[in-house]
Design a protein around this motif. Structure first.
Motif, PDB file in Angstrom:
ATOM      1  N   ARG A 166       6.183   8.278  -0.723  1.00 44.48           N
ATOM      2  CA  ARG A 166       4.685   8.088  -0.156  1.00 44.48           C
ATOM      3  C   ARG A 166       3.865   8.728  -1.204  1.00 44.48           C
ATOM      4  O   ARG A 166       2.892   8.333  -1.640  1.00 44.48           O
ATOM      5  CB  ARG A 166       4.661   8.088   1.036  1.00 44.48           C
ATOM      6  CG  ARG A 166       3.302   7.801   1.708  1.00 44.48           C
ATOM      7  CD  ARG A 166       3.084   7.781   3.146  1.00 44.48           C
ATOM      8  NE  ARG A 166       4.033   6.680   3.839  1.00 44.48           N
ATOM      9  CZ  ARG A 166       3.853   6.688   5.085  1.00 44.48           C
ATOM     10  NH1 ARG A 166       3.040   7.376   5.921  1.00 44.48           N
ATOM     11  NH2 ARG A 166       4.669   5.813   5.740  1.00 44.48           N
ATOM     12  N   THR A 167       4.081  10.151  -1.417  1.00 44.35           N
ATOM     13  CA  THR A 167       3.170  10.937  -1.776  1.00 44.35           C
ATOM     14  C   THR A 167       2.952  10.657  -3.633  1.00 44.35           C
ATOM     15  O   THR A 167       1.757  10.514  -3.959  1.00 44.35           O
ATOM     16  CB  THR A 167       3.793  12.448  -2.186  1.00 44.35           C
ATOM     17  OG1 THR A 167       4.139  12.995  -0.817  1.00 44.35           O
ATOM     18  CG2 THR A 167       3.037  13.314  -2.873  1.00 44.35           C
ATOM     19  N   GLU A 185      -4.075   5.881  -6.986  1.00 44.24           N
ATOM     20  CA  GLU A 185      -5.285   6.739  -7.242  1.00 44.24           C
ATOM     21  C   GLU A 185      -5.664   6.452  -8.777  1.00 44.24           C
ATOM     22  O   GLU A 185      -6.661   6.292  -9.046  1.00 44.24           O
ATOM     23  CB  GLU A 185      -5.364   8.236  -6.760  1.00 44.24           C
ATOM     24  CG  GLU A 185      -5.458   8.201  -5.155  1.00 44.24           C
ATOM     25  CD  GLU A 185      -5.520   9.658  -4.753  1.00 44.24           C
ATOM     26  OE1 GLU A 185      -5.577  10.415  -5.621  1.00 44.24           O
ATOM     27  OE2 GLU A 185      -5.332   9.707  -3.591  1.00 44.24           O
ATOM     28  N   LYS A 233       0.884  -1.183  -0.003  1.00 44.90           N
ATOM     29  CA  LYS A 233       0.142   0.129   0.070  1.00 44.90           C
ATOM     30  C   LYS A 233       1.044   1.128   0.160  1.00 44.90           C
ATOM     31  O   LYS A 233       1.971   0.938   0.347  1.00 44.90           O
ATOM     32  CB  LYS A 233      -0.957   0.029   1.252  1.00 44.90           C
ATOM     33  CG  LYS A 233      -1.810  -1.375   1.447  1.00 44.90           C
ATOM     34  CD  LYS A 233      -2.710  -1.682   0.563  1.00 44.90           C
ATOM     35  CE  LYS A 233      -3.393  -2.746   0.679  1.00 44.90           C
ATOM     36  NZ  LYS A 233      -4.381  -3.369  -0.406  1.00 44.90           N
ATOM     37  N   PRO A 234       0.391   2.428  -0.547  1.00 47.30           N
ATOM     38  CA  PRO A 234       1.135   3.529  -0.206  1.00 47.30           C
ATOM     39  C   PRO A 234       1.716   3.846   1.115  1.00 47.30           C
ATOM     40  O   PRO A 234       2.929   4.388   1.429  1.00 47.30           O
ATOM     41  CB  PRO A 234       0.108   4.765  -0.622  1.00 47.30           C
ATOM     42  CG  PRO A 234      -1.033   4.087  -1.466  1.00 47.30           C
ATOM     43  CD  PRO A 234      -0.868   2.685  -0.789  1.00 47.30           C
ATOM     44  N   GLU A 235       1.071   3.253   2.277  1.00 46.52           N
ATOM     45  CA  GLU A 235       1.541   3.586   3.732  1.00 46.52           C
ATOM     46  C   GLU A 235       2.979   2.668   3.674  1.00 46.52           C
ATOM     47  O   GLU A 235       3.678   2.962   4.874  1.00 46.52           O
ATOM     48  CB  GLU A 235       0.503   3.329   4.411  1.00 46.52           C
ATOM     49  CG  GLU A 235      -0.581   4.082   4.408  1.00 46.52           C
ATOM     50  CD  GLU A 235      -1.389   3.949   3.244  1.00 46.52           C
ATOM     51  OE1 GLU A 235      -1.440   2.793   2.885  1.00 46.52           O
ATOM     52  OE2 GLU A 235      -2.031   5.004   3.006  1.00 46.52           O
ATOM     53  N   LYS A 251       0.815   7.327  -3.625  1.00 49.98           N
ATOM     54  CA  LYS A 251      -0.623   7.489  -3.408  1.00 49.98           C
ATOM     55  C   LYS A 251      -1.073   7.946  -4.808  1.00 49.98           C
ATOM     56  O   LYS A 251      -2.307   7.643  -4.950  1.00 49.98           O
ATOM     57  CB  LYS A 251      -0.512   8.690  -2.223  1.00 49.98           C
ATOM     58  CG  LYS A 251      -0.558   8.228  -0.880  1.00 49.98           C
ATOM     59  CD  LYS A 251      -0.765   9.292   0.243  1.00 49.98           C
ATOM     60  CE  LYS A 251      -0.541   8.767   1.480  1.00 49.98           C
ATOM     61  NZ  LYS A 251      -0.790   9.849   2.688  1.00 49.98           N
TER      62      LYS A 251
END
Length: 592
Positions: A494-495, A502, A484-486, A498
């Motif tokens: 991470r930005t 999306e 996951k992005p996390e 995300k």
């Protein structure tokens, strides 16, 4: 300064085809699904610059720059982000209503404007001191060099006093804090106190093309070292992207520019009526400066010093000018060293004659090369002719190359057909296509760089996973079950993750749009590199499956270890440990 919404940025980016825009500056050649050419940002003889029309991105595999169409225009044209937006919007016929800046943007813009304000006050302070009794040593030096009061005023020349802290005290009284004064580069601050960086020096304000003081150069009075001292780079001063005197030269009536080595050369030429003179800022001439000049002219006259160092500098600058699409000529100033000495001794009329007699820069290169060979020795002369043949390959246009070939053959008494055969021979030794060149370079980079890439550890794993997701979006469903992005470390990775996730959830994959969310060139290059990482074309299907599995394991394990180091609850810690134990078998089972 205007600011623009994400919707406006995306509209400008999507309606500005990257191949068409870059094609105005770089000669691009279709190779497979993309385009290649010589990188405009560094010196190269074989193409490593790649434009991907599907992704609307570019990448240089030589120097590492990369980004989208906005990044390219900012870098090539030396523009700010808003200026690049306005330029591309105008070309695309888009009306751009200006947006309000955020609080952070207003803060950064406030710092920039304050630095400009301080530099302006510092320039006025130096000028006033020059005209005072305490500045007599500086004033006498300038007038002794033949400068008039009108010229001194025109360039805003000044003097930094001998006290070592006078400017600092003046600006403190003006109400500026140490924090902002430190940003100017005008002061040295350490445990012993605060000192003026410039003292006992004649001062040359450096202005940008909009006549704003962005830095200073200072010439010491006496024999102290260094003789010339320049401002360090700051939020408003980048010495590789500005030129001394350009703010005046860009308005000159002549259709060319004179490139000098020093500030005094520029000032002496302007005083003599040659208001098209500029100089680099205490460093060697750069690609960015060549591209900056190209905005105003397509011909440059070089007046570098006639000594060995000057010749070497000219030989370095000529190829840069050529790559920028600028015709170069060399003004010979013998028996004098530089334009300042020449003007003082022979005057403006004689310098005008030297301009008319300026030597073609390619012939200058050949003449300098000839000095390395003895023309009376047959072997040496043969080597010289071979060197000429190799140099002729810089001309990609066949007609231009043939014209130079015939002229060189006539000048050095070489049979045209013999020289032609040599040129063809050396030309055939050059790589014929981008794939071959890039494959060779990629393999070499892989051999030399794999250890380095492995040392980069988790960052390299992030980049590789993001690149693979873009190359093969069908992997997203499998990879997103585990990563996951996390799971990416906080910050840029991470930005970007995300944003990419999306897009993939919506099945609207446009990585160039993600780059457009960042306005700093350094960040844009980093983001572009995240989408351009690979093991190379030699990897097979089974190897790829294993590599993806290993990547997921490495990133997930790193994420779990990071989380374990942050939690304080024992139950949560035990859960993380259990997840890590189960991870390896589960991932291998599900990745196909």
């Amino acid at each position: 300064m205007p600011w623009y919404s994400e919707e406006q940025i995306e509209e400008v980016r999507s309606r500005s085809d990257i191949v068409s825009v870059i094609g105005r500056y770089v000669r691009l050649k279709r190779t497979g699904s993309g385009y290649t050419g010589l990188c405009p940002f560094h010196n190269e003889k074989t193409p490593s610059f790649y434009v991907n029309p599907a992704r609307q991105m570019y990448k240089c595999f030589g120097c590492g720059v990369g980004g989208n169409v906005l990044t390219f225009v900012m870098e090539y044209e030396n523009l700010t982000f808003p200026e690049a937006m306005e330029m591309l919007a105008e070309q695309a016929g888009i009306d751009l209503p200006k947006q309000e800046m955020t609080a952070q943007q207003k803060q950064q813009e406030g710092i920039r404007l304050t630095l400009l304000e301080i530099n302006k006050k510092a320039a006025r302070y130096y000028f006033a001191l020059l005209k005072s009794p305490r500045g007599k040593v500086g004033y006498d030096y300038l007038t002794g060099r033949g400068l008039t009061d009108e010229t001194i005023l025109h360039f805003g020349l000044g003097f930094a006093g001998q006290g070592g802290g006078e400017l600092y005290q003046y600006l403190k009284k003006e109400g500026y804090s140490d924090q902002i004064l430190k940003e100017t580069g005008l002061f040295k601050m350490d445990e012993r106190g605060v000192y003026d960086k410039f003292w006992n020096r004649v001062m040359f304000p450096i202005m940008d093309v909009n006549n704003r003081v962005i830095g200073f150069g200072g010439r010491v009075m006496g024999d102290a070292k260094p003789k010339y001292l320049n401002s360090p780079e700051t939020k408003i001063f980048d010495k590789s992207r500005n030129l001394f005197g350009l703010n005046y030269a860009k308005r000159g009536k002549r259709n060319n520019m004179i490139l000098c080595e020093g500030y005094m050369d520029v000032i002496a030429l302007h005083q003599a009526g040659f208001t098209n003179a500029v100089a680099s800022l205490g460093t060697a001439f750069t690609e960015q400066q060549a591209n900056l000049i190209r905005r105003y002219t397509d011909e440059v006259l070089l007046t570098y010093d006639s000594d060995g160092a000057g010749v070497k500098a000219a030989m370095r600058a000529i190829p840069m000018l050529r790559r920028a699409g600028i015709t170069g000529k060399v003004i010979h100033m013998e028996p004098y060293k530089d334009p300042d000495e020449f003007i003082k001794n022979l005057g403006a009329d004689e310098f005008e004659k030297r301009i008319e007699e300026a030597q073609n820069s390619f012939f200058f290169e050949i003449e300098v090369t000839k000095r390395n060979y003895s023309m009376s020795d047959p072997d040496q002369k043969t080597k010289f002719i071979h060197e000429i043949a190799r140099k002729l390959l810089v001309f990609e246009d066949k007609i231009q190359r043939n014209n130079y070939l015939e002229a060189v053959a006539a000048r050095y008494n070489i049979k045209t057909e013999d020289l032609q055969q040599l040129v063809v021979r050396y030309g055939n030794q050059m790589p014929s296509g981008y794939e071959e060149v890039m494959e060779e370079r990629q393999q070499e980079r892989l051999r030399k760089g794999r250890k380095k890439e492995l040392r980069e550890g988790i960052s390299y794993s992030y980049r590789l996973l993001l690149s693979w997701l873009i190359e093969e979006p069908q992997l997203f469903r499998q990879i997103s079950q585990w990563i996951k992005p996390e799971d990416f470390e906080e910050g840029l990775y991470r930005t970007v993750a995300k944003e990419l996730y999306e897009q993939m959830e919506k099945e609207e994959l446009e990585p160039a749009r993600i780059i457009g969310h960042f306005t700093e060139v350094e960040e844009q290059n980093k983001v572009a590199s995240m989408f351009q990482t690979s093991f190379g074309s030699e990897i097979q299907a089974e190897e790829k499956k294993k590599a993806i599995t290993d990547l997921i394991l490495k990133i997930k394990e790193h994420s779990l270890e990071r989380q374990a180091g942050e939690v304080t609850d024992l139950n949560e810690l035990q859960k993380l440990v259990q997840q890590k134990k189960m991870l390896q078998g589960a991932v291998k089972l599900h990745i196909s």
